[in-house]
Design an enzyme around this catalytic site. Structure first.
Site, PDB file in Angstrom:
ATOM      1  N   LYS A  58       0.857  -1.187   0.000  1.00 23.58           N
ATOM      2  CA  LYS A  58       0.000   0.000   0.000  1.00 23.58           C
ATOM      3  C   LYS A  58       0.890   1.233   0.000  1.00 23.58           C
ATOM      4  CE  LYS A  58      -3.269   2.641   2.914  1.00 23.58           C
ATOM      5  NZ  LYS A  58      -4.195   2.626   4.062  1.00 23.58           N
ATOM      6  N   ASP A  90      -2.651  10.238   3.224  1.00 20.43           N
ATOM      7  CA  ASP A  90      -4.049   9.820   3.393  1.00 20.43           C
ATOM      8  C   ASP A  90      -4.819  10.877   4.185  1.00 20.43           C
ATOM      9  OD1 ASP A  90      -6.450   8.549   3.618  1.00 20.43           O
ATOM     10  OD2 ASP A  90      -5.745   6.962   4.979  1.00 20.43           O
ATOM     11  N   LYS A 149     -10.442  12.919   7.265  1.00 18.78           N
ATOM     12  CA  LYS A 149     -10.006  12.628   8.629  1.00 18.78           C
ATOM     13  C   LYS A 149     -10.032  13.898   9.465  1.00 18.78           C
ATOM     14  CE  LYS A 149      -6.677   8.888   7.606  1.00 18.78           C
ATOM     15  NZ  LYS A 149      -7.289   7.800   8.379  1.00 18.78           N
ATOM     16  N   ASP A 187       1.483   6.470   5.234  1.00 17.16           N
ATOM     17  CA  ASP A 187       0.555   5.504   4.656  1.00 17.16           C
ATOM     18  C   ASP A 187       1.103   4.796   3.416  1.00 17.16           C
ATOM     19  OD1 ASP A 187      -1.806   4.314   5.383  1.00 17.16           O
ATOM     20  OD2 ASP A 187      -3.069   5.606   4.133  1.00 17.16           O
ATOM     21  N   ASP A 212     -12.083   6.953   3.128  1.00 18.71           N
ATOM     22  CA  ASP A 212     -10.913   6.787   4.001  1.00 18.71           C
ATOM     23  C   ASP A 212     -10.476   5.321   4.086  1.00 18.71           C
ATOM     24  OD1 ASP A 212      -8.862   7.517   5.648  1.00 18.71           O
ATOM     25  OD2 ASP A 212     -10.100   7.767   7.450  1.00 18.71           O
ATOM     26  N   GLU A 238      -9.298   3.576   1.789  1.00 27.49           N
ATOM     27  CA  GLU A 238      -8.762   3.595   0.419  1.00 27.49           C
ATOM     28  C   GLU A 238      -7.708   2.528   0.185  1.00 27.49           C
ATOM     29  OE1 GLU A 238      -7.648   5.377   2.842  1.00 27.49           O
ATOM     30  OE2 GLU A 238      -5.517   4.929   2.685  1.00 27.49           O
ATOM     31  N   ARG A 292      -7.510  -0.647   0.830  1.00 33.53           N
ATOM     32  CA  ARG A 292      -7.994  -1.909   0.254  1.00 33.53           C
ATOM     33  C   ARG A 292      -8.297  -1.762  -1.231  1.00 33.53           C
ATOM     34  NH1 ARG A 292     -12.837  -1.821   4.535  1.00 33.53           N
ATOM     35  NH2 ARG A 292     -11.038  -1.030   5.705  1.00 33.53           N
TER      36      ARG A 292
HETATM   37  N1  BES Z   1      -4.319   4.737   6.691  1.00 39.76           N
HETATM   38  C1  BES Z   1      -5.438   4.428   7.487  1.00 39.76           C
HETATM   39  C2  BES Z   1      -5.137   3.422   8.592  1.00 39.76           C
HETATM   40  C3  BES Z   1      -4.186   3.867   9.676  1.00 39.76           C
HETATM   41  C4  BES Z   1      -4.658   4.391  10.853  1.00 39.76           C
HETATM   42  C5  BES Z   1      -2.830   3.691   9.536  1.00 39.76           C
HETATM   43  C6  BES Z   1      -3.789   4.759  11.850  1.00 39.76           C
HETATM   44  C7  BES Z   1      -1.949   4.065  10.539  1.00 39.76           C
HETATM   45  C8  BES Z   1      -2.427   4.586  11.689  1.00 39.76           C
HETATM   46  C9  BES Z   1      -6.558   3.821   6.633  1.00 39.76           C
HETATM   47  O1  BES Z   1      -6.600   4.222   5.308  1.00 39.76           O
HETATM   48  C10 BES Z   1      -7.828   4.242   7.256  1.00 39.76           C
HETATM   49  O2  BES Z   1      -8.087   5.408   7.317  1.00 39.76           O
HETATM   50  N2  BES Z   1      -8.594   3.277   7.705  1.00 39.76           N
HETATM   51  C11 BES Z   1      -9.841   3.530   8.316  1.00 39.76           C
HETATM   52  C12 BES Z   1     -10.796   2.488   7.828  1.00 39.76           C
HETATM   53  C13 BES Z   1     -12.213   2.760   8.174  1.00 39.76           C
HETATM   54  C14 BES Z   1     -12.732   3.968   7.426  1.00 39.76           C
HETATM   55  C15 BES Z   1     -13.017   1.547   7.820  1.00 39.76           C
HETATM   56  C16 BES Z   1      -9.641   3.434   9.824  1.00 39.76           C
HETATM   57  O3  BES Z   1      -8.842   2.627  10.282  1.00 39.76           O
HETATM   58  O4  BES Z   1     -10.275   4.187  10.534  1.00 39.76           O
HETATM   59 ZN    ZN Z   2      -4.769   4.787   4.486  1.00 41.88          ZN
HETATM   60 ZN    ZN Z   3      -7.681   6.025   4.953  1.00 45.65          ZN
END
Ligand code: BES
Ligand code: ZN
Ligand code: ZN
Length: 483
Positions: free
Chosen positions: A247, A252, A259, A270, A329, A331, A333
């Site tokens: 990834k 992000d 966010k 990210d 968010d 993204e 996947r």
């Molecule tokens: N890049 C984030 C995940 C992340 C969070 C990485 C904290 C490192 C530290 C990912 O893209 C994300 O935002 N995931 C969301 C998914 C949700 C919307 C289902 C999350 O974890 O809140």
């Molecule tokens: Zn992310």
């Molecule tokens: Zn994200």
């Protein structure tokens, strides 16, 4: 990186700015017992003290690090790094950690190179008082009775290759996101790969032609277009084929599902998965391992704008399936789905993806342990064993059965990208990814916690980017090439 060499010299006669000496027992204290006593050095785990040698040994400074009675490789890797950081301004060091074999020599060499890492690209070059840059460690000599053995020399070379891979991953993760957008990151990977591995970069036009709707969908909100970097290492004597997918979200913001300010603050990290798979591939090639590796780094910047993908949009993915996006968010996947589909098309023996995928994984396992999920129990166990050997903390999580029905529950597309229920977010994401691997044995590493150290340095882990995943991937490739 410091140049690490081996010598059979005795600790007392080694010339260096600093002598790092491991203290296991009373015998190791000999010559320093009063200094150690005065400094309150009891030999407890993690203890480190430094004092002028005052002629007791040839080195100017003595750095004593506590070791257990019978240290393993990871004990040594950590201890030497603590010593290296304690001797902050030393430019050359001698290391007396009593390695009992070649694996221990390798761990010490890694600990030196990983512990000496600093990221100072953006510090101004002030001199004198208030100077920001300390002198760098240039050379390190590991004192060992095995110094003359070819195997030991090879182990030190291997450690240098692996540490270089970890450290460049750290550099990439630490780079400010405005300076490492997808095109710049693709260029940096290509430059690092040089002629060691074959590189190809798909731009947005090619991505469209190749029907990579996931990568394009995530990248379309940014003025800096997405890229897919493929690396191929194919030695004539390959005994297996490993595919890697990373990834690479260079920033992000969350996209339109934006966010919060604090949630976004560290999101330059990210792309840590893409950095790790790219650096590991180059290291595997430099080590000349007899294994074919095909690697896909999926690079995009996730931004909100008038051209961004909206919640509710449907994307057409590389493998022909359609995905209803419900939270921009989630993204990671989406870009990984195209990368995994491409990886599976090559019919590899195994696929591993590495991704800072879910905050839920950090909730489950903390900041220092990665989650391992997948579709093949035995392969998961092999990945976990490689992680353990490498000294990276990883733990298995299941893809719970009920996730399958949730992932396929979109009313208007084949797959539903996001589960509105806030439970098992890491498992749901993995269940979604599983739809793209075409039943190839696959492991998914969620490195959201360990990829970045928000605190200060400890052991061989610096503040900022950690380079997690690289050492496990190299170990796994090593293991797969000896079947
Ligand atoms: N890049 C984030 C995940 C992340 C969070 C990485 C904290 C490192 C530290 C990912 O893209 C994300 O935002 N995931 C969301 C998914 C949700 C919307 C289902 C999350 O974890 O809140
Ligand atoms: Zn992310
Ligand atoms: Zn994200």
């Amino acid at each position: 990186m410091p140049t690490v060499s081996l010598s059979t010299t005795k600790p007392a006669t080694a010339r260096a700015d600093a002598l790092i000496i491991g203290i296991r027992n009373d015998e190791d204290r000999e010559g320093f017992s009063s200094a150690l006593e005065l400094l309150g050095f009891t030999g407890e785990k993690d203890q480190v003290v430094a004092f002028p040698s005052d002629g007791a040994v040839k080195a100017d400074l003595v750095v004593a690090v506590a070791l257990p009675d019978e240290p393993d490789a990871e004990d040594l890797r950590r201890a030497v790094a603590r010593g290296v950081r304690a001797a902050k301004n030393a430019t050359n060091i001698a290391v007396a950690l009593h390695p009992t074999g070649v694996d221990e020599v390798e761990a010490i060499a890694e600990g030196i190179a990983l512990g000496a890492y600093r990221y100072e690209v953006y510090k101004s070059k002030k001199k004198g008082k208030g100077a920001k840059k300390a002198p760098e460690l240039k050379t390190a000599t590991i004192l060992s009775p095995f110094a003359r053995q070819t195997l030991a020399t090879k182990a030190v070379e291997r450690a240098a290759t692996v540490s270089e891979a970890v450290n460049i991953t750290r550099d990439w993760v630490n780079t400010p996101p405005g300076d490492l957008r997808p095109t710049a990151f693709a260029d940096a990977i290509s430059a690092h790969a040089g002629t060691t591995v074959k590189v190809s970069v798909w731009d947005e036009k090619r991505l469209a032609k190749e029907r990579c709707g996931g990568i394009l969908g995530v990248g379309q909100g940014s003025v800096s277009p997405p890229r897919l970097v493929s690396l191929t290492y194919e030695p004539a004597n390959a005994v297996a084929h490993l595919a890697l997918v990373g990834k690479g979200i260079t920033f992000d913001s969350g996209g339109l599902s934006i966010k919060s300010g604090t949630g976004m603050a560290t999101m330059k990290i990210d792309m840590a998965g893409a950095a790790a798979v790219a650096a590991a591939t180059v290291a595997i090639a430099k080590l000349g391992l007899p294994i074919k590796v095909t690697t896909y780094a999926c690079l995009a910047e996730n931004m909100p704008s008038g051209s961004a993908t909206r919640p509710g949009d449907v994307l057409a993915m590389r493998n022909g399936s359609t995905v209803e996006v419900l939270n921009t968010d989630a993204e990671g996947r989406l870009v990984l789905a195209d990368g995994l589909a491409l990886a599976a098309e090559g019919k590899p023996d195994r696929i591993v993806d590495v991704a800072t995928l879910t905050g839920a994984c950090v909730v489950a396992l903390g900041e220092r342990t990665s989650g391992v999920l997948g579709n093949d129990y035995d392969f998961g166990e092999r990945v976990l064993a490689s992680a353990k050997e490498a000294g990276e903390s990883m733990w298995p999580l299941p893809i719970a059965e009920e996730m399958k029905a949730l992932v396929t529950s979109s009313k208007i597309a084949d797959l539903r990208q996001h589960n509105p229920k806030p439970y098992g977010g890491t498992l749901y994401a993995a269940a979604f990814l599983r739809e793209f691997v075409n039943d190839v044995p696959w492991a998914h590493l969620d490195i959201a916690g360990p990829s970045f150290n928000e605190g200060s340095a400890y052991d061989y882990t610096p503040a900022g980017g950690t380079g997690t995943g690289v050492r496990t991937l190299v170990k796994l490739a090593l293991e797969m090439s000896s079947k």
